[in-house]
Scaffold this motif. Sequence first.
Motif, PDB file in Angstrom:
ATOM      1  N   ALA A  60       0.828  -1.205   0.000  1.00 12.23           N
ATOM      2  CA  ALA A  60       0.000   0.000   0.000  1.00 12.23           C
ATOM      3  C   ALA A  60       0.860   1.251   0.000  1.00 12.23           C
ATOM      4  N   ALA A  61       1.936   1.242   0.787  1.00 12.27           N
ATOM      5  CA  ALA A  61       2.835   2.393   0.822  1.00 12.27           C
ATOM      6  C   ALA A  61       3.499   2.616  -0.531  1.00 12.27           C
ATOM      7  N   LEU A  62       3.874   1.531  -1.195  1.00  8.68           N
ATOM      8  CA  LEU A  62       4.472   1.650  -2.522  1.00  8.68           C
ATOM      9  C   LEU A  62       3.489   2.245  -3.528  1.00  8.68           C
ATOM     10  N   ARG A  63       2.235   1.840  -3.427  1.00  5.97           N
ATOM     11  CA  ARG A  63       1.242   2.399  -4.354  1.00  5.97           C
ATOM     12  C   ARG A  63       1.112   3.912  -4.187  1.00  5.97           C
ATOM     13  N   LEU A  64       1.097   4.363  -2.914  1.00  8.40           N
ATOM     14  CA  LEU A  64       1.032   5.801  -2.681  1.00  8.40           C
ATOM     15  C   LEU A  64       2.272   6.497  -3.228  1.00  8.40           C
ATOM     16  N   ALA A  65       3.436   5.922  -2.977  1.00  6.99           N
ATOM     17  CA  ALA A  65       4.684   6.536  -3.443  1.00  6.99           C
ATOM     18  C   ALA A  65       4.706   6.662  -4.960  1.00  6.99           C
ATOM     19  N   ARG A  66       4.242   5.638  -5.644  1.00  8.96           N
ATOM     20  CA  ARG A  66       4.235   5.683  -7.103  1.00  8.96           C
ATOM     21  C   ARG A  66       3.222   6.699  -7.610  1.00  8.96           C
ATOM     22  N   SER A  67       2.066   6.763  -6.975  1.00 10.69           N
ATOM     23  CA  SER A  67       1.041   7.698  -7.441  1.00 10.69           C
ATOM     24  C   SER A  67       1.453   9.148  -7.236  1.00 10.69           C
ATOM     25  N   GLN A  68       2.305   9.393  -6.215  1.00  7.28           N
ATOM     26  CA  GLN A  68       2.739  10.749  -5.902  1.00  7.28           C
ATOM     27  C   GLN A  68       4.148  11.041  -6.425  1.00  7.28           C
ATOM     28  N   ASP A  69       4.739  10.061  -7.128  1.00  7.32           N
ATOM     29  CA  ASP A  69       6.084  10.218  -7.682  1.00  7.32           C
ATOM     30  C   ASP A  69       7.090  10.578  -6.588  1.00  7.32           C
ATOM     31  N   LEU A  70       7.037   9.838  -5.497  1.00  9.08           N
ATOM     32  CA  LEU A  70       7.908  10.105  -4.353  1.00  9.08           C
ATOM     33  C   LEU A  70       9.202   9.299  -4.437  1.00  9.08           C
ATOM     34  N   LEU A  71      10.282   9.923  -4.031  1.00  9.22           N
ATOM     35  CA  LEU A  71      11.518   9.189  -3.774  1.00  9.22           C
ATOM     36  C   LEU A  71      11.265   8.257  -2.600  1.00  9.22           C
ATOM     37  N   VAL A  72      11.726   7.002  -2.708  1.00  8.29           N
ATOM     38  CA  VAL A  72      11.466   5.999  -1.670  1.00  8.29           C
ATOM     39  C   VAL A  72      12.781   5.451  -1.127  1.00  8.29           C
ATOM     40  N   THR A  73      12.821   5.326   0.186  1.00  3.80           N
ATOM     41  CA  THR A  73      13.920   4.622   0.819  1.00  3.80           C
ATOM     42  C   THR A  73      13.334   3.596   1.775  1.00  3.80           C
ATOM     43  N   VAL A  74      14.093   2.533   2.045  1.00  2.00           N
ATOM     44  CA  VAL A  74      13.595   1.408   2.837  1.00  2.00           C
ATOM     45  C   VAL A  74      14.524   1.191   4.025  1.00  2.00           C
ATOM     46  N   ARG A  75      13.922   1.035   5.209  1.00  2.00           N
ATOM     47  CA  ARG A  75      14.726   0.814   6.416  1.00  2.00           C
ATOM     48  C   ARG A  75      14.327  -0.494   7.092  1.00  2.00           C
ATOM     49  N   GLY A  76      15.330  -1.343   7.323  1.00  4.96           N
ATOM     50  CA  GLY A  76      15.141  -2.536   8.140  1.00  4.96           C
ATOM     51  C   GLY A  76      15.591  -2.214   9.551  1.00  4.96           C
ATOM     52  N   GLY A  77      16.936  -2.301   9.782  1.00  7.38           N
ATOM     53  CA  GLY A  77      17.494  -1.905  11.074  1.00  7.38           C
ATOM     54  C   GLY A  77      18.061  -0.499  11.075  1.00  7.38           C
ATOM     55  N   GLY A  78      18.228   0.098   9.895  1.00  7.88           N
ATOM     56  CA  GLY A  78      18.758   1.466   9.814  1.00  7.88           C
ATOM     57  C   GLY A  78      20.223   1.567  10.165  1.00  7.88           C
ATOM     58  N   HIS A  79      20.979   0.497   9.916  1.00  9.70           N
ATOM     59  CA  HIS A  79      22.356   0.412  10.418  1.00  9.70           C
ATOM     60  C   HIS A  79      23.415   0.645   9.344  1.00  9.70           C
ATOM     61  N   SER A  80      23.033   1.115   8.163  1.00  5.06           N
ATOM     62  CA  SER A  80      24.032   1.289   7.110  1.00  5.06           C
ATOM     63  C   SER A  80      24.937   2.473   7.411  1.00  5.06           C
ATOM     64  N   PHE A  81      26.206   2.361   7.032  1.00  7.65           N
ATOM     65  CA  PHE A  81      27.151   3.455   7.250  1.00  7.65           C
ATOM     66  C   PHE A  81      26.729   4.732   6.526  1.00  7.65           C
ATOM     67  N   PRO A  82      26.326   4.679   5.238  1.00  7.94           N
ATOM     68  CA  PRO A  82      25.983   5.925   4.545  1.00  7.94           C
ATOM     69  C   PRO A  82      24.567   6.426   4.833  1.00  7.94           C
ATOM     70  N   GLY A  83      23.794   5.713   5.638  1.00  6.78           N
ATOM     71  CA  GLY A  83      22.466   6.189   5.998  1.00  6.78           C
ATOM     72  C   GLY A  83      21.481   6.182   4.850  1.00  6.78           C
ATOM     73  N   LEU A  84      21.611   5.218   3.934  1.00  7.33           N
ATOM     74  CA  LEU A  84      20.738   5.191   2.766  1.00  7.33           C
ATOM     75  C   LEU A  84      19.327   4.728   3.090  1.00  7.33           C
ATOM     76  N   SER A  85      19.062   4.420   4.346  1.00  3.27           N
ATOM     77  CA  SER A  85      17.722   4.009   4.749  1.00  3.27           C
ATOM     78  C   SER A  85      16.853   5.178   5.186  1.00  3.27           C
ATOM     79  N   VAL A  86      17.286   6.400   4.930  1.00  2.40           N
ATOM     80  CA  VAL A  86      16.445   7.572   5.170  1.00  2.40           C
ATOM     81  C   VAL A  86      16.764   8.600   4.093  1.00  2.40           C
ATOM     82  N   CYS A  87      15.761   9.402   3.719  1.00  3.52           N
ATOM     83  CA  CYS A  87      15.942  10.372   2.642  1.00  3.52           C
ATOM     84  C   CYS A  87      15.348  11.716   3.045  1.00  3.52           C
ATOM     85  N   ASP A  88      15.707  12.730   2.312  1.00  4.44           N
ATOM     86  CA  ASP A  88      15.041  14.026   2.423  1.00  4.44           C
ATOM     87  C   ASP A  88      13.833  14.041   1.498  1.00  4.44           C
ATOM     88  N   ASP A  89      12.733  14.584   2.014  1.00  2.00           N
ATOM     89  CA  ASP A  89      11.524  14.891   1.251  1.00  2.00           C
ATOM     90  C   ASP A  89      10.652  13.701   0.859  1.00  2.00           C
TER      91      ASP A  89
END
Length: 464
Positions: A60-89
């Motif tokens: 359901a979240a993916l459907r909303l993101a696609r309909s609104q043309d949103l940049l999407v990031t995915v977080r499991g544990g949020g433990h990556s060094f570059p922090g790619l599991s969170v985005c701006d906007d």
Amino acid sequence: MAKGTEIDEGAVYELQTSFRGELVRPEDVGYDKHRKVWNGSIDRHPALIARCTGAADVRAALRLARSQDLLVTVRGGGHSFPGLSVCDDGMLIDLGLMKGIRVDPEARTARVQAGVLLGELDRETQEFGLAVPSGIVTHTGVAGLTLGGGLGWVMRKYGLTIDQLLSVDVITAEGELVRASEDRNADPFWGVRGGGGNFGIVTEFEFRLNPVGPYVMAGPVFWPMEDAPEVLGFYRGWIADCPDELMTIAVLRRAPALPIVPPDLVGKHVVAIAACYAGPVEEGERALRPLKEFGSPVLDLCRPKPFVEHQKMFDPSFPNGWSYYVRSCDVAALNDDVIDITVEHGRRITSPITSIGLWQMGGAVERIDNRATAFNGRQAGFTFNINGNSKTAEGFDGEREWARNYWSALAPHHTSVYVNFLMEEGEDRVRQAYGAAKYDRLKALKRKYDPTNFFTLNQNIKPD
């Protein structure tokens, strides 16, 4: 506050009516808590956080993101060094509420949802004296660790985390739920075993379990930094023909301020060999005796202990919220030049939480056919994890510069690199992580399963 992104309120309301989890926006209580990730140097503000409870929420979240043309990031544990599991906007799809673990001790398998942390998985599997090969910090997410390969304390005995992966449930960019395994959707199954989150959102993993513990012979032995050349020279010879049950990580740092460390040692430059013997304790005691008796150690914490206790050993050195920066490379061997470079930069460490970790590879990792998975570092002798860290932003620039200089000094010895130890370093480094042939195969998979590069916030494999 997130800026520059307007999401249709009607679309959000429609999602909310069927969403079992929680939708969090910048004005909501708890937004700052839920947007933060492990690496405190990352400060990003998504426009919407979708805290999912299951595959239906994710779709359901993916459907909303696609309909609104949103940049999407995915977080499991949020433990990556570059922090790619969170985005701006854009939208953060947070899997942290998905904590299901189902262990079948007779079949020696476990089904694990994507929000589970390593310590949570160990707690369930060790009840039966079983384990999935996994990482060394218990608040790491199972999902991110697995999708990149999965280095850990029992990998020389049983292989990487992906080598025990039997199947995955993955939601594609189009919202399709796909079960992938060796005999069903084999191509994406090959890709997710090392290729990261490039092909979809894995919501559940099925692992083979292996006998480990519940007690192991494990822990670090410390020597003063001035002994590092001799210690590393001995270490090189000692592990040359060691059994698969023995896994080691050589560490150079300043002795940490922990209750178990004598006060007069805290802050001094030390070299340590941390070990874990994935077999009977008495065999481990014999195997580790030469290490414990070499030279004049200043601290010996290597002893029989519960495996779950050993898994927590590095937790105090990598808590949530500190500023982390890593440079990494694989090398073929710990030759004299590599030792000299390592000791030289170890002596230059200034931060009390900066460290050098040399992961011993080989064993079962090396013997598995390199073509079997997307992971590409099976022939490495050692994987270097060069951490330039600070507790706050103060001094962080200097620690990053130290890490870069050390990594550059090792450049003549670089072979490959472990994708989970990359920062945001560009396409060439991602290609290096996989090698040319595997990278081309991964690009072909990306074109098939995510041709528009919808899943772009990762160690990205571009489809074009």
